[in-house]
Write a protein that holds these residues in place. Structure first.
Motif, PDB file in Angstrom:
ATOM      1  N   ASN A 270       0.861  -1.187   0.000  1.00 18.53           N
ATOM      2  CA  ASN A 270       0.000   0.000   0.000  1.00 18.53           C
ATOM      3  C   ASN A 270       0.894   1.232   0.000  1.00 18.53           C
ATOM      4  OD1 ASN A 270      -1.698   2.149   0.571  1.00 18.53           O
ATOM      5  ND2 ASN A 270      -2.915   1.040   2.070  1.00 18.53           N
ATOM      6  N   LEU A 271       0.882   1.974  -1.083  1.00 13.88           N
ATOM      7  CA  LEU A 271       1.802   3.104  -1.254  1.00 13.88           C
ATOM      8  C   LEU A 271       1.420   4.325  -0.422  1.00 13.88           C
ATOM      9  CD1 LEU A 271       2.453   2.813  -5.092  1.00 13.88           C
ATOM     10  CD2 LEU A 271       3.877   1.989  -3.211  1.00 13.88           C
ATOM     11  N   THR A 272       0.270   4.265   0.265  1.00 14.39           N
ATOM     12  CA  THR A 272      -0.096   5.389   1.146  1.00 14.39           C
ATOM     13  C   THR A 272       0.515   5.239   2.533  1.00 14.39           C
ATOM     14  OG1 THR A 272      -2.125   4.383   2.045  1.00 14.39           O
ATOM     15  CG2 THR A 272      -2.312   5.577  -0.048  1.00 14.39           C
ATOM     16  N   ILE A 273       0.966   4.031   2.872  1.00 15.65           N
ATOM     17  CA  ILE A 273       1.536   3.807   4.203  1.00 15.65           C
ATOM     18  C   ILE A 273       2.891   4.503   4.290  1.00 15.65           C
ATOM     19  CG2 ILE A 273       2.390   2.072   5.824  1.00 15.65           C
ATOM     20  CD1 ILE A 273      -0.613   1.990   5.485  1.00 15.65           C
ATOM     21  N   ALA A 274       3.024   5.408   5.262  1.00 18.00           N
ATOM     22  CA  ALA A 274       4.290   6.132   5.399  1.00 18.00           C
ATOM     23  C   ALA A 274       4.771   6.184   6.843  1.00 18.00           C
ATOM     24  CB  ALA A 274       4.140   7.551   4.858  1.00 18.00           C
ATOM     25  N   ARG A 275       3.877   5.871   7.828  1.00 15.46           N
ATOM     26  CA  ARG A 275       4.250   6.000   9.237  1.00 15.46           C
ATOM     27  C   ARG A 275       4.778   7.405   9.471  1.00 15.46           C
ATOM     28  NH1 ARG A 275       2.427   4.358  12.568  1.00 15.46           N
ATOM     29  NH2 ARG A 275       4.068   3.976  14.060  1.00 15.46           N
ATOM     30  N   GLY A 276       3.890   8.400   9.628  1.00 14.08           N
ATOM     31  CA  GLY A 276       4.186   9.817   9.637  1.00 14.08           C
ATOM     32  C   GLY A 276       5.455  10.307  10.307  1.00 14.08           C
ATOM     33  N   LEU A 277       6.289   9.454  10.853  1.00 10.15           N
ATOM     34  CA  LEU A 277       7.506   9.920  11.536  1.00 10.15           C
ATOM     35  C   LEU A 277       8.724   9.846  10.616  1.00 10.15           C
ATOM     36  CD1 LEU A 277       6.947   7.970  14.868  1.00 10.15           C
ATOM     37  CD2 LEU A 277       6.481  10.377  14.485  1.00 10.15           C
ATOM     38  N   ASP A 278       9.584  10.838  10.690  1.00 13.46           N
ATOM     39  CA  ASP A 278      10.844  10.825   9.926  1.00 13.46           C
ATOM     40  C   ASP A 278      11.791   9.742  10.436  1.00 13.46           C
ATOM     41  OD1 ASP A 278       9.957  12.920   8.426  1.00 13.46           O
ATOM     42  OD2 ASP A 278      10.889  14.455   9.689  1.00 13.46           O
ATOM     43  N   TYR A 279      11.476   9.223  11.608  1.00 12.99           N
ATOM     44  CA  TYR A 279      12.250   8.173  12.259  1.00 12.99           C
ATOM     45  C   TYR A 279      12.466   6.976  11.344  1.00 12.99           C
ATOM     46  CZ  TYR A 279      12.859   4.680  16.057  1.00 12.99           C
ATOM     47  OH  TYR A 279      13.301   3.690  16.875  1.00 12.99           O
ATOM     48  N   TYR A 280      11.442   6.645  10.522  1.00 12.16           N
ATOM     49  CA  TYR A 280      11.518   5.452   9.674  1.00 12.16           C
ATOM     50  C   TYR A 280      12.179   5.773   8.339  1.00 12.16           C
ATOM     51  CZ  TYR A 280       8.436   3.442  13.136  1.00 12.16           C
ATOM     52  OH  TYR A 280       7.914   2.993  14.320  1.00 12.16           O
ATOM     53  N   THR A 281      13.003   4.838   7.864  1.00  5.86           N
ATOM     54  CA  THR A 281      13.801   5.087   6.661  1.00  5.86           C
ATOM     55  C   THR A 281      13.648   4.028   5.584  1.00  5.86           C
ATOM     56  OG1 THR A 281      15.671   3.954   7.716  1.00  5.86           O
ATOM     57  CG2 THR A 281      15.570   6.354   7.946  1.00  5.86           C
ATOM     58  N   GLY A 282      13.037   2.894   5.870  1.00  4.79           N
ATOM     59  CA  GLY A 282      12.915   1.814   4.890  1.00  4.79           C
ATOM     60  C   GLY A 282      11.519   1.219   4.896  1.00  4.79           C
ATOM     61  N   THR A 283      11.437  -0.091   5.072  1.00  4.47           N
ATOM     62  CA  THR A 283      10.155  -0.777   5.113  1.00  4.47           C
ATOM     63  C   THR A 283       9.306  -0.266   6.280  1.00  4.47           C
ATOM     64  OG1 THR A 283      11.297  -2.746   4.269  1.00  4.47           O
ATOM     65  CG2 THR A 283       9.057  -3.047   5.087  1.00  4.47           C
ATOM     66  N   VAL A 284       8.019  -0.060   6.020  1.00  6.94           N
ATOM     67  CA  VAL A 284       7.085   0.344   7.077  1.00  6.94           C
ATOM     68  C   VAL A 284       5.868  -0.583   7.040  1.00  6.94           C
ATOM     69  CG1 VAL A 284       7.745   2.752   7.406  1.00  6.94           C
ATOM     70  CG2 VAL A 284       6.214   2.151   5.527  1.00  6.94           C
ATOM     71  N   TYR A 285       5.279  -0.802   8.211  1.00  7.24           N
ATOM     72  CA  TYR A 285       4.189  -1.765   8.358  1.00  7.24           C
ATOM     73  C   TYR A 285       3.008  -1.142   9.103  1.00  7.24           C
ATOM     74  CZ  TYR A 285       8.521  -4.577   8.269  1.00  7.24           C
ATOM     75  OH  TYR A 285       9.764  -5.074   7.984  1.00  7.24           O
ATOM     76  N   GLU A 286       1.797  -1.492   8.670  1.00  9.88           N
ATOM     77  CA  GLU A 286       0.564  -1.192   9.401  1.00  9.88           C
ATOM     78  C   GLU A 286      -0.330  -2.423   9.283  1.00  9.88           C
ATOM     79  OE1 GLU A 286      -0.052   1.529  11.099  1.00  9.88           O
ATOM     80  OE2 GLU A 286       0.685   3.324  10.081  1.00  9.88           O
ATOM     81  N   THR A 287      -1.032  -2.761  10.349  1.00 14.62           N
ATOM     82  CA  THR A 287      -1.892  -3.938  10.340  1.00 14.62           C
ATOM     83  C   THR A 287      -3.317  -3.521  10.726  1.00 14.62           C
ATOM     84  OG1 THR A 287       0.001  -5.241  11.083  1.00 14.62           O
ATOM     85  CG2 THR A 287      -2.155  -6.308  11.170  1.00 14.62           C
ATOM     86  N   PHE A 288      -4.295  -3.946   9.907  1.00 12.87           N
ATOM     87  CA  PHE A 288      -5.674  -3.507  10.105  1.00 12.87           C
ATOM     88  C   PHE A 288      -6.629  -4.691  10.207  1.00 12.87           C
ATOM     89  CE2 PHE A 288      -3.460  -0.158   7.800  1.00 12.87           C
ATOM     90  CZ  PHE A 288      -3.822   0.977   8.508  1.00 12.87           C
ATOM     91  N   LEU A 289      -7.670  -4.536  11.030  1.00 13.34           N
ATOM     92  CA  LEU A 289      -8.785  -5.475  11.046  1.00 13.34           C
ATOM     93  C   LEU A 289      -9.672  -5.135   9.850  1.00 13.34           C
ATOM     94  CD1 LEU A 289      -9.743  -5.440  14.857  1.00 13.34           C
ATOM     95  CD2 LEU A 289      -8.355  -7.123  13.643  1.00 13.34           C
TER      96      LEU A 289
END
Length: 450
Positions: A270-289
């Motif tokens: 999902n190209l909208t997933i960004a994890r709004g923090l600059d802390y992350y630099t590579g792969t990002v994850y979100e898990t939804f019901l």
């Protein structure tokens, strides 16, 4: 007399739901251990300077801070900053990559509201490298998320994944490299505010041109199977080095899904997933019901470049995820996901001695405990009806009655409290009957997701 009360924003469970929460924690510990993570516990109270080294204005507003003598102290607000301090402090004694899990309470002085707590459990895993960390670790994370929630009993959930390098490279292509972090924060709100408001925010707040805003919306709207999304991204390859690196990393993560045991329907790029923090630099994850997307992510995280930059000059990249366990537990209960069939009694068997000599009852309880069956002896001098009321209130699966007749015949009257069936059996057979039922009950999932 002081009226007893619990502070707003603090969860205090009755025994039955606390047993459900403990069962979830047991599953987390067991699952994390399967992947080679070591348990870690860090102090709830830290030097305020340690906790605030990486914090900003919002962190400082929310932190519980106090002084004791000359010490400036604070309650930890997450498990990541204490981990950074721990790794920097014990660097010479640890083996890298260092894989740890931690389940512990954290504290945030924010406004208490429905499903949001001031004291809550987080359940984190992190893999920390020394100087570098292979992409394989990022590919493994979705399998850990998948197994954790599957073992709890969830079926209808989806792990959504992206790579920040893809987004950064794409925004550089549009000439928005300096604004990439701000753009990501706005795009991250797409599900909450919709495409039109995202477009308006990009133009009004960041002065992005209408043409670039439209191109951003077209890019993040790329959908399809994982392979179809990757194929669409290939058309951008060769135009930006950062983008190409992110695409390579995302392709590796997708490639190993099946080998790690994650079915494709449980995983989506999902190209909208960004994890709004600059802390992350590579792969990002979100898990939804899938049936309750309004709840938001129940497990999130990603790759970061330097965990402990505020405490050491050594570069310590890592990848991690976090589950807000208290909030997840609250939401599952509210949505009726917690399985009512789960045994939440503190004992599997309640033994009711009906004679003055308690030796036989004590011996039977010992035999049960030696086989791993939780047994409680009810020694209070009350009427039989009161004893059975107590058993019903606890919700014990079995009651064993030991009276004069049972002692004379060398048997135990075993009553199944769910069926009402009662049978008299010798000790070995009574233990075997109870053990078989208890073992079957241990396979009941804590979450009932139909």
């Amino acid at each position: 007399m002081i009226k007893p009360h619990t502070l707003s924003g603090f969860m205090e469970n009755l025994p039955a739901p606390q047993m459900q929460m403990e069962r979830m924690m047991d599953i987390l510990r067991r699952t994390y251990s399967l992947y080679g993570f070591t348990p870690l516990d860090t102090p709830v109270i830290e030097d305020a300077q340690i906790l605030l080294a990486k914090g900003g204005g919002e962190t400082e507003k929310q932190i519980y801070r106090f002084t004791k003598g000359d010490s400036d102290l604070a309650l930890r607000f997450d498990l990541t900053v204490p981990l950074a301090k721990y790794v920097a402090l014990h660097y010479g004694e640890l083996s890298f990559p260092f894989r740890r899990y931690q389940i512990g309470k954290v504290y945030r002085g924010e406004r208490a509201q429905r499903g949001r707590f001031r004291e809550f459990y987080q359940a984190d895993i992190d893999i920390i490298g020394d100087g570098q960390l292979d992409i394989l670790n990022e590919a493994e994370i979705p399998s850990i998320i998948y197994k954790t929630f599957t073992d709890m009993g969830l079926k209808r959930f989806q792990i959504q994944v992206n790579n920040r390098k893809i987004l950064t490279g794409f925004y550089e292509l549009l000439g928005l490299g300096q604004l990439s972090g701000d753009v990501m924060r706005i795009v991250d709100k797409l599900d909450k505010i919709g495409a039109e408001k995202v477009r308006a925010s990009l133009i009004d707040e960041l002065a992005v041109s209408p043409q670039a805003a439209d191109e951003i919306l077209r890019f993040i709207a790329i959908r399809g199977s994982n392979q179809e999304v990757l194929a669409a991204l290939e058309s951008y390859r060769g135009k930006n080095q950062t983008f190409d690196q992110g695409l390579e990393e995302l392709s590796v993560v997708v490639k190993y899904l099946a080998a790690f045991g994650v079915p494709e329907e449980a995983f989506a790029v999902n190209l909208t997933i960004a994890r709004g923090l600059d802390y992350y630099t590579g792969t990002v994850y979100e898990t939804f019901l899938l049936d309750h997307p309004e709840i938001g992510s129940i497990c999130s995280g990603g790759r970061y470049d330097n965990l402990a930059e505020y405490y050491t000059n050594k570069k310590l990249p890592g990848v991690g995820i976090s589950i807000g366990l208290t909030r997840l537990f609250y939401v599952l209960g509210e949505q009726k996901y917690l399985n009512p069939a789960l045994n939440t009694s503190p004992a599997d068997v309640l033994i009711l001695p009906m004679t003055e000599d308690l030796s036989a009852a004590i011996g039977f309880a010992t035999a049960l405990r030696n086989t791993g069956i939780r047994a409680q002896i009810y020694g209070e001098q009350r009427k039989f009806k009161a004893k059975m009321t107590y058993a019903n209130k606890l919700g014990v699966p079995f009651v064993v009655i030991l009276g004069e007749d049972e002692l004379q015949n060398g048997v135990y009257a075993v009553k199944n409290m769910s069926t009402g069936e009662q049978t008299s059996l010798p000790q070995a057979e009574a233990v075997a009957l109870i053990a078989a039922t208890v073992q079957a009950g241990q396979n009941i999932p804590v979450i009932l997701d139909t």
